[in-house]
Design a protein around this motif. Structure first.
Motif, mmCIF file in Angstrom:
data_model
loop_
_atom_site.group_PDB
_atom_site.id
_atom_site.type_symbol
_atom_site.label_atom_id
_atom_site.label_comp_id
_atom_site.label_asym_id
_atom_site.label_seq_id
_atom_site.Cartn_x
_atom_site.Cartn_y
_atom_site.Cartn_z
ATOM 1 N N GLY A 105 6.900 3.533 -2.703
ATOM 2 C CA GLY A 105 7.377 2.948 -1.450
ATOM 3 C C GLY A 105 6.216 2.350 -0.668
ATOM 4 N N ALA A 106 5.106 3.074 -0.647
ATOM 5 C CA ALA A 106 3.941 2.583 0.092
ATOM 6 C C ALA A 106 3.418 1.284 -0.521
ATOM 7 N N ILE A 107 3.459 1.187 -1.844
ATOM 8 C CA ILE A 107 3.021 -0.049 -2.496
ATOM 9 C C ILE A 107 3.902 -1.204 -2.050
ATOM 10 N N TYR A 108 5.187 -0.942 -1.991
ATOM 11 C CA TYR A 108 6.097 -1.990 -1.539
ATOM 12 C C TYR A 108 5.764 -2.408 -0.111
ATOM 13 N N LEU A 109 5.590 -1.409 0.748
ATOM 14 C CA LEU A 109 5.343 -1.702 2.160
ATOM 15 C C LEU A 109 4.019 -2.425 2.371
ATOM 16 N N ALA A 110 2.999 -2.019 1.607
ATOM 17 C CA ALA A 110 1.668 -2.567 1.868
ATOM 18 C C ALA A 110 1.439 -3.887 1.139
ATOM 19 N N GLU A 111 2.001 -4.022 -0.041
ATOM 20 C CA GLU A 111 1.590 -5.141 -0.876
ATOM 21 C C GLU A 111 2.710 -6.096 -1.263
ATOM 22 N N ILE A 112 3.881 -5.578 -1.540
ATOM 23 C CA ILE A 112 4.868 -6.449 -2.169
ATOM 24 C C ILE A 112 5.617 -7.289 -1.155
ATOM 25 N N ALA A 113 6.135 -6.665 -0.128
ATOM 26 C CA ALA A 113 6.812 -7.465 0.900
ATOM 27 C C ALA A 113 6.569 -6.860 2.264
ATOM 28 N N VAL A 170 4.548 8.336 2.539
ATOM 29 C CA VAL A 170 4.723 6.881 2.601
ATOM 30 C C VAL A 170 3.769 6.260 3.616
ATOM 31 N N LEU A 171 3.749 6.839 4.812
ATOM 32 C CA LEU A 171 2.972 6.204 5.874
ATOM 33 C C LEU A 171 1.467 6.304 5.621
ATOM 34 N N THR A 172 1.010 7.477 5.155
ATOM 35 C CA THR A 172 -0.439 7.571 4.925
ATOM 36 C C THR A 172 -0.851 6.739 3.718
ATOM 37 N N ALA A 173 -0.017 6.704 2.678
ATOM 38 C CA ALA A 173 -0.386 5.927 1.493
ATOM 39 C C ALA A 173 -0.360 4.430 1.813
ATOM 40 N N GLU A 174 0.594 4.005 2.639
ATOM 41 C CA GLU A 174 0.602 2.584 3.012
ATOM 42 C C GLU A 174 -0.688 2.228 3.738
ATOM 43 N N GLU A 175 -1.046 3.080 4.683
ATOM 44 C CA GLU A 175 -2.287 2.841 5.425
ATOM 45 C C GLU A 175 -3.479 2.794 4.471
ATOM 46 N N ALA A 176 -3.480 3.727 3.515
ATOM 47 C CA ALA A 176 -4.601 3.787 2.569
ATOM 48 C C ALA A 176 -4.691 2.505 1.751
ATOM 49 N N ILE A 177 -3.556 1.988 1.319
ATOM 50 C CA ILE A 177 -3.587 0.773 0.494
ATOM 51 C C ILE A 177 -4.009 -0.425 1.348
ATOM 52 N N ARG A 178 -3.557 -0.436 2.592
ATOM 53 C CA ARG A 178 -3.964 -1.527 3.479
ATOM 54 C C ARG A 178 -5.456 -1.542 3.760
ATOM 55 N N MET A 179 -6.060 -0.349 3.701
ATOM 56 C CA MET A 179 -7.482 -0.265 4.027
ATOM 57 C C MET A 179 -8.368 -0.788 2.888
ATOM 58 N N VAL A 180 -7.797 -1.021 1.722
ATOM 59 C CA VAL A 180 -8.609 -1.558 0.628
ATOM 60 C C VAL A 180 -9.120 -2.933 1.055
ATOM 61 N N PRO A 181 -10.443 -3.130 1.011
ATOM 62 C CA PRO A 181 -10.988 -4.386 1.517
ATOM 63 C C PRO A 181 -10.398 -5.592 0.775
ATOM 64 N N ARG A 182 -10.196 -6.658 1.536
ATOM 65 C CA ARG A 182 -9.631 -7.872 0.980
ATOM 66 C C ARG A 182 -10.465 -8.399 -0.178
ATOM 67 N N LYS A 183 -11.780 -8.182 -0.097
ATOM 68 C CA LYS A 183 -12.630 -8.737 -1.151
ATOM 69 C C LYS A 183 -12.397 -8.049 -2.497
ATOM 70 N N MET A 184 -11.960 -6.789 -2.456
ATOM 71 C CA MET A 184 -11.631 -6.098 -3.708
ATOM 72 C C MET A 184 -10.428 -6.767 -4.371
ATOM 73 N N LEU A 204 -5.000 0.727 -6.130
ATOM 74 C CA LEU A 204 -4.674 2.158 -6.081
ATOM 75 C C LEU A 204 -5.891 3.039 -6.351
ATOM 76 N N PRO A 205 -6.687 2.745 -7.399
ATOM 77 C CA PRO A 205 -7.876 3.586 -7.589
ATOM 78 C C PRO A 205 -8.800 3.566 -6.372
ATOM 79 N N THR A 206 -8.920 2.405 -5.730
ATOM 80 C CA THR A 206 -9.791 2.338 -4.565
ATOM 81 C C THR A 206 -9.228 3.179 -3.420
ATOM 82 N N ALA A 207 -7.900 3.205 -3.317
ATOM 83 C CA ALA A 207 -7.276 3.927 -2.204
ATOM 84 C C ALA A 207 -6.978 5.377 -2.562
ATOM 85 N N LEU A 208 -7.309 5.787 -3.788
ATOM 86 C CA LEU A 208 -6.837 7.072 -4.305
ATOM 87 C C LEU A 208 -7.128 8.262 -3.389
#
Ligand SMILES: Nc1ncnc2c1ncn2[C@@H]1O[C@H](COP(=O)(O)OP(=O)(O)OP(=O)(O)O)[C@@H](O)[C@H]1O
Ligand SMILES: [Mg+2]
Lengths: 295, 281
Positions: A105-113, A170-184, A204-208
């Protein structure tokens, strides 16, 4: 104007010392002391609960607590091994359900839509759900699982805990995925990753670690819950042998035993409280440990 | 070869522009931009940027003139920006990479990129370099290829004893060379570099420049740089972009492009002369 400046410049003996009497200093002191007192006050319940638990529950700590079953009425000794097992199993079931759904769910929220209507609705509901009265999760699962299965069960208990755990994850994982730097992300796309590969192999590995922190917090949140289990797992005086039968848990054992008129049971309730707090504490500490950036 | 990055063969050659056949064979990339938009904003217009095989092409010009935009449109990196729109064509290996049946992911595996900020993945040095190879399901000797790429990126001697360390533990200059190693490990045809030295000190910059000259034997390189000396040191061909503020917007366009020698010593355009002599306002 110029003379004023000159005067202050030439003053050789300005008083730079602390003054305790002027209004600013007095307010400052009052507020500081006030803040101290309030902080102390906030710590009082926490510290006293811990103190009581250790004094009252510590006395009974021992191996037989883990290996023996709860005693009946006038029996002496006994333990609550089945309740510890039940709590761990139901938390495990909750994690097995809550982690995959939460992270996907967090992947969807942070990355897909991230800006879609579905994402906005989900995010809002998840936030509402974090403050959800936990007993309602129990009633909900009672309606959909206990009634249909015709029995209280560890499975139903686990599902109820999963419902409570989900929003935190969901909420913490979304935040974690969002924090992955754009350059990565750019690096991954530039290497020729598809969107799926970008997410799974790089983001995901970066946000693990941050995701794990959220999972630990989610587990810590539900491990001590009793209300949702009352409607779903109920209790049992025996060892767990199947996920489809009523199951003991530490929180319900505390609830049951603390109101009994027997000293033995009351002592066990104290010991169970201590064990439960220790379990919750372990997950809280784990969440801090994994979240700490390694250098 | 020309079908190398077609997604589905079912799409029966819907839009092979006739120009594809007429493409010059000495070009690695033939980029012809009509209009590049970010939303309604016209960022770049009317720029023809042919990039010859085996050459280093330098993009220079004032800030905001669209150098990065043009460079990133060469491997469809701009697809990451939802508002981006491309009008024109980019011929690469006999196809327009903006044709509908082209998979941008495959394009990017042929056209590698090195970014302004070093951006190694948070994994071991070895895994960073092996990343693209694994992505492409490389079957040969992985160790050998990783070592080869690191040697070519002039980084091997510094990291050979700590290949298991995290790529992020290296210094900035080393990280950038690691990124170059990562990009060349899969042996792309073209390497795009967007101000690769701007985060580096002069010594690391020199090493990266030497590296580019060395890589030129096998790769075609397009590099954006703000450093005039750097352009003169490494670029065979220089493209000068500028901003046109006449129509109210700030639209970038190619002013002139030619051998670096000529651009710096005998520019055809007055604007170029002003810019390289530092009189640009
Ligand atoms: N993601 C974006 N969305 C909207 N506008 C953008 C975006 N990226 C760049 N632009 C605009 O496009 C124009 C060209 O930007 P670009 O980054 O290509 O310039 P540049 O020549 O690389 O500048 P610099 O030398 O400062 O890196 C600028 O006006 C910029 O504001
Ligand atoms: Mg730029």
């Amino acid at each position: 104007m110029a003379t004023v400046v000159d005067e202050s410049r030439t003053t050789t003996s300005a008083d730079l010392g602390r003054s305790w009497s002027d209004a600013r200093a007095v307010t400052n002191t009052l507020l500081t002391v006030g803040a101290w007192l309030v902080a102390l006050l906030a710590a009082v319940p926490l510290v006293s609960v811990l103190y009581m638990l250790i004094v009252q529950g510590g006395a009974r700590l021992g191996l037989e607590l883990l290996t023996e079953l709860p005693p009946a009425g006038f029996e002496h000794g006994g333990g609550f091994g089945n309740a510890i097992l039940g709590t761990l199993v139901m938390v495990g079931v909750a994690a097995l359900i809550g982690i995959p759904i939460g992270v996907l769910g967090a992947i969807y929220l942070a990355e897909i839509a991230p800006d879609g209507r579905l994402a906005r609705t989900t995010r809002f509901l998840a936030k509402v759900l974090t403050g959800f009265p936990s007993i309602l999760a129990g009633v909900f699962v009672y309606a959909i699982l206990v009634l249909t299965m015709g029995t209280y069960s560890a499975l139903a208990g686990g599902v109820a805990l999963a419902v409570l755990m989900l929003p935190t994850i969901v909420l913490t994982a979304e935040e974690a995925i969002r924090m992955v730097p754009r350059k990565m992300k750019e690096a991954a796309v530039g290497m020729g990753c598809t969107r799926t590969q970008t997410i799974w192999q790089v983001m995901l590995p970066t946000a693990l670690l941050a995701i794990l922190t959220g999972i630990m917090l989610g587990i810590a949140r539900v491990a001590g819950e009793s209300a949702p289990l009352l409607f779903t797992a109920l209790f049992s005086n025996y060892w767990l042998s199947s996920l489809a039968e009523p199951t003991a848990s530490l929180s319900i054992l505390i609830y049951n035993f603390s109101s009994m008129p027997f000293d033995n049971q009351i002592e066990l309730a104290w010991a169970a409280s201590l064990v439960l707090v220790l379990i919750v504490l372990v997950f809280n500490i784990l969440s801090r440990l994994v979240g700490r950036p390694k250098v | 070869m020309s079908a190398a990055f077609a997604v589905k063969s079912t799409e029966t050659r819907s839009s092979p522009p006739p120009a594809a056949q007429a493409a010059r064979s000495d070009l690695a990339i033939d980029c012809k931009i009509d209009k590049l938009f970010y939303g309604d904003f016209l960022a770049v217009r009317d720029s023809h940027v042919p990039i010859e095989k085996g050459k280093i092409v330098g993009f220079i010009g004032p800030s905001g003139c669209g150098k990065s935009t043009v460079l990133r449109s060469l491997n469809r990196m701009n697809d990451l920006i939802p508002s981006f729109r491309f009008e024109g064509h980019v011929h690469f290996m006999g196809q327009d990479i903006y044709a509908r049946n082209v998979d941008p992911v495959v394009v990017r595996r042929h056209i590698g990129m090195v970014f302004q900020q070093p951006n190694p993945f948070s994994m071991s040095i070895y895994d960073n370099v092996a990343f693209g190879l694994r992505l492409n399901r490389f079957k040969g000797n992985l160790d050998e290829r990783v070592e080869h790429a690191l040697r070519r990126a002039a980084l091997w001697d510094e990291v050979k004893d700590k290949l298991k360390n995290n790529g992020l533990s290296l210094s900035g200059g080393q990280q950038q060379r690691l990124c170059i190693a990562r990009a060349i490990a899969t042996e792309p045809t073209v390497l795009l570099m967007d101000e690769p030295c701007s985060a580096l000190d002069p010594i690391a910059t020199r090493r990266v420049e030497e590296l580019m000259l060395e890589l030129k034997k096998d790769y075609t390189i397009a590099i954006v740089t703000h450093n005039m000396q750097q352009a003169q040191r490494v670029a065979d061909v220089t493209a000068f972009f500028s901003v046109d503020i006449s129509q109210g917007g700030r639209t970038g366009y190619l002013v002139e492009m030619g051998p670096t020698e000529q651009i710096f010593n005998d520019p055809r355009e007055q604007l170029t002369k002003q810019y390289i002599s530092g009189q640009f306002s």
